[in-house]
Design a protein around this motif. Structure first.
Motif, PDB file in Angstrom:
ATOM      1  N   ILE A  99       0.870  -1.188   0.000  1.00  0.00           N
ATOM      2  CA  ILE A  99       0.000   0.000   0.000  1.00  0.00           C
ATOM      3  C   ILE A  99       0.904   1.233   0.000  1.00  0.00           C
ATOM      4  O   ILE A  99       1.368   1.684   1.036  1.00  0.00           O
ATOM      5  CB  ILE A  99      -0.926   0.007   1.229  1.00  0.00           C
ATOM      6  N   THR A 100       1.151   1.738  -1.195  1.00  0.00           N
ATOM      7  CA  THR A 100       2.092   2.851  -1.328  1.00  0.00           C
ATOM      8  C   THR A 100       1.489   3.940  -2.210  1.00  0.00           C
ATOM      9  O   THR A 100       0.487   3.737  -2.886  1.00  0.00           O
ATOM     10  CB  THR A 100       3.407   2.373  -1.986  1.00  0.00           C
ATOM     11  N   PHE A 101       2.125   5.089  -2.180  1.00  0.00           N
ATOM     12  CA  PHE A 101       1.836   6.133  -3.153  1.00  0.00           C
ATOM     13  C   PHE A 101       3.176   6.681  -3.600  1.00  0.00           C
ATOM     14  O   PHE A 101       4.211   6.418  -2.973  1.00  0.00           O
ATOM     15  CB  PHE A 101       0.955   7.241  -2.545  1.00  0.00           C
ATOM     16  N   THR A 102       3.196   7.420  -4.684  1.00  0.00           N
ATOM     17  CA  THR A 102       4.452   7.915  -5.241  1.00  0.00           C
ATOM     18  C   THR A 102       4.549   9.416  -5.044  1.00  0.00           C
ATOM     19  O   THR A 102       3.609  10.143  -5.333  1.00  0.00           O
ATOM     20  CB  THR A 102       4.534   7.592  -6.749  1.00  0.00           C
ATOM     21  N   TYR A 149      -2.254   2.175  -6.664  1.00  0.00           N
ATOM     22  CA  TYR A 149      -2.800   1.204  -5.706  1.00  0.00           C
ATOM     23  C   TYR A 149      -4.315   1.383  -5.575  1.00  0.00           C
ATOM     24  O   TYR A 149      -5.066   0.401  -5.500  1.00  0.00           O
ATOM     25  CB  TYR A 149      -2.129   1.342  -4.328  1.00  0.00           C
ATOM     26  N   ASP A 150      -4.757   2.617  -5.550  1.00  0.00           N
ATOM     27  CA  ASP A 150      -6.184   2.944  -5.489  1.00  0.00           C
ATOM     28  C   ASP A 150      -6.936   2.313  -6.670  1.00  0.00           C
ATOM     29  O   ASP A 150      -8.007   1.735  -6.518  1.00  0.00           O
ATOM     30  CB  ASP A 150      -6.330   4.474  -5.548  1.00  0.00           C
ATOM     31  N   HIS A 151      -6.352   2.419  -7.866  1.00  0.00           N
ATOM     32  CA  HIS A 151      -6.982   1.889  -9.079  1.00  0.00           C
ATOM     33  C   HIS A 151      -7.119   0.368  -9.005  1.00  0.00           C
ATOM     34  O   HIS A 151      -8.183  -0.187  -9.309  1.00  0.00           O
ATOM     35  CB  HIS A 151      -6.172   2.273 -10.328  1.00  0.00           C
ATOM     36  N   VAL A 152      -6.035  -0.294  -8.607  1.00  0.00           N
ATOM     37  CA  VAL A 152      -6.035  -1.758  -8.517  1.00  0.00           C
ATOM     38  C   VAL A 152      -7.093  -2.217  -7.506  1.00  0.00           C
ATOM     39  O   VAL A 152      -7.895  -3.117  -7.776  1.00  0.00           O
ATOM     40  CB  VAL A 152      -4.641  -2.280  -8.092  1.00  0.00           C
ATOM     41  N   PHE A 153      -7.097  -1.578  -6.353  1.00  0.00           N
ATOM     42  CA  PHE A 153      -8.017  -1.953  -5.275  1.00  0.00           C
ATOM     43  C   PHE A 153      -9.478  -1.822  -5.728  1.00  0.00           C
ATOM     44  O   PHE A 153     -10.280  -2.745  -5.570  1.00  0.00           O
ATOM     45  CB  PHE A 153      -7.753  -1.072  -4.049  1.00  0.00           C
ATOM     46  N   MET A 185       1.035   1.778 -13.874  1.00  0.00           N
ATOM     47  CA  MET A 185       1.608   1.497 -12.557  1.00  0.00           C
ATOM     48  C   MET A 185       2.475   2.626 -12.017  1.00  0.00           C
ATOM     49  O   MET A 185       2.791   2.654 -10.831  1.00  0.00           O
ATOM     50  CB  MET A 185       2.419   0.200 -12.596  1.00  0.00           C
ATOM     51  N   TYR A 186       2.861   3.567 -12.868  1.00  0.00           N
ATOM     52  CA  TYR A 186       3.703   4.666 -12.371  1.00  0.00           C
ATOM     53  C   TYR A 186       2.883   5.844 -11.859  1.00  0.00           C
ATOM     54  O   TYR A 186       3.436   6.826 -11.373  1.00  0.00           O
ATOM     55  CB  TYR A 186       4.681   5.125 -13.467  1.00  0.00           C
TER      56      TYR A 186
END
Length: 481
Positions: A56-59, A237-241, A231-232
């Motif tokens: 669970i990360t953000f960039t 992560y929000d999109h995948v979830f 993915m970049y």
């Protein structure tokens, strides 16, 4: 355990001015006192590791270099009693409805502009107003706002106020769920004595709202996808979830193709028709034929399929005209105009720098005000006057004088605070709350939302990209207060 700290200047979510605990926090406070400092430290570290293990990360982008980070998490929840939540819920439904009516109006008949309620140039000169591309287009349910993320704060009196409307691609819902998951894993004791609204069925409400946006020429399958930049992206992560939880395919622009005005998805079983696209790509990258010709993220011909009624795109194209910081000041007028009601939750007072009188007044008080760029987000291009240096204020004075229409000013509100536990220490930090409103044939407000906390001592900036973190948000069921 919570060493009483000064609460006279700020409204505190948990503590009375006397330092005693508010009634809706008492059961939680009593349980906290059963843990030793060492136990709390261990639990805190376990929680952070749980986020890391789940990816669970953000960039955060600095100097064009992306750094993956976990969202800093604080385990002391924001607890909302049922009577307060009832007001928030009604206020959010009211606001989202008025904003949607505004969007439907300005892309069709423009009645609110003809009546002079909102300055015409504020809409027509807005870079996010795409009347040329989508003016007059009929969309499913006449609904431009499938998902809104509305940011609330509380002032020094404890009054809820709207700080910002996010109607384009509001992110953060996945963190609401992961905050709750981690709290249940690491602190199961906390849930024993509280009757809290669960989040479990809310994503089925979101899926139902998504699938209710049936385009005029829909296939029998009614297939929906989530379109991600890839993915970049900082919110990947929000999109995948969300795609997983709603049971829809996660796709990139290269996975879609438009043929004869119909959108198809490439699959190992051949091309499959797509009816509904929940896009997490900004307007200007959606279709290189109609917006930015250099976009490699979008789908050629997508806008043509949309205008023919062969595909629904959520959130609506051109929503940015309604959620920029200049339009924000007029939302109370929209509520009065369209709904014939008074706003349930007020705005923060806002001054326009394009107004000569208001600009002159603000430039004399830069040390007291917050200055925001109307087109920026994430805490960027913002001046918090009381915390700024003389040099920083001088730079903003120059920016405002050069381009006054680009800036607004607001008073520095003494944002409410709540205790946090970080690095073995309890201290107060400023908080806000992003409330998610899901709109389809019915409207649902996610009970709670994303409580964001300015973890740097003394900071007013809650954005994760600027060092902020998250808290779980508990909405108590009726009977607890």
């Amino acid at each position: 355990m919570f060493k009483p700290y000064q609460t006279d200047l700020f409204f505190d979510e948990m503590l009375q001015q006397s330092g005693s605990t508010k009634s809706h926090y008492e059961a939680f406070h009593n349980m906290m006192n059963q843990f030793s400092a060492e136990e709390l430290r261990e639990k805190h570290e376990t929680a952070q590791l749980s986020f890391l293990r789940q990816g669970i990360t953000f960039t955060v982008y600095n100097d064009n270099v992306g750094t993956e980070r976990t969202m800093p998490f604080d385990f002391i929840p924001i607890i909302v009693p049922p009577d307060a939540w009832t007001i928030i819920e009604k206020g959010m439904i009211q606001r989202a409805e008025a904003l949607n009516m505004f969007l439907e109006d300005i892309y069709k008949d423009q009645v609110i502009l003809n009546d002079g309620v909102i300055p015409r140039e504020l809409v027509e000169q807005n870079p996010n107003y795409f009347r040329k591309q989508v003016g007059g287009v009929d969309i499913p349910l006449n609904n431009h706002i499938f998902l809104a993320g509305i940011d609330l704060i509380r002032d020094q009196e404890g009054t809820y106020r709207v700080l910002e409307d996010n109607l384009r691609n509001p992110s953060g819902m996945s963190y609401v769920y992961q905050n709750r998951y981690v709290m249940r894993q690491v602190y199961p004791e906390f849930f024993n004595r509280h009757s809290i609204h669960s989040l479990e069925h809310q994503l089925s409400n979101m899926q139902e709202a998504l699938l209710s946006h049936v385009p005029k020429n829909c296939s029998s399958k009614k297939r929906a996808v989530l379109l991600t930049p890839g993915m970049y992206n900082s919110a990947y992560y929000d999109h995948v979830f969300l795609a997983q939880q709603m049971g829809i395919e996660l796709v990139e622009g290269r996975d879609l193709q438009v043929r004869n005005g119909i959108v198809y998805m490439k699959t190992i079983r051949g091309m499959q028709r797509v009816d509904i696209i929940y896009r997490r790509i900004d307007d200007e990258y959606l279709d290189p034929d109609s917006f930015n010709p250099d976009s490699a993220l979008g789908v050629k011909g997508l806008l043509g399929a949309y205008k023919k009624g062969n595909v629904a795109i959520l959130n609506g194209i051109g929503n940015g005209v309604a959620d920029d910081k200049a339009m924000y000041a007029y939302v109370p007028e929209m509520i009065r105009y369209y709904l014939k009601e008074e706003p349930i939750i007020p705005n923060v007072d806002t001054y326009f720098m394009r107004n000569e009188e208001e600009r002159k007044w603000a430039l004399e008080r830069l040390d007291e005000l917050v200055i925001k760029n109307v087109g920026a987000s994430g805490g960027y291009d913002m001046l918090i006057g009381p915390h700024a240096s003389v040099e920083e204020r001088a730079i903003f004075k120059e920016k405002i004088e050069e381009n006054p229409s680009q800036y607004i000013a607001q008073p520095t509100i003494q944002l409410s605070r709540a205790p946090v536990f970080q690095e073995g220490d309890f201290y107060p930090c400023h908080v806000d709350l992003r409330v998610f409103v899901m709109r389809g044939e019915k409207t649902h407000v996610l009970p709670g939302g994303l409580s964001r906390v300015a973890l740097k001592k003394g900071s007013l900036v809650v954005n994760s990209s600027q060092g902020g973190g998250g808290k779980d948000t508990w909405v108590l069921k009726g009977g607890e207060s």
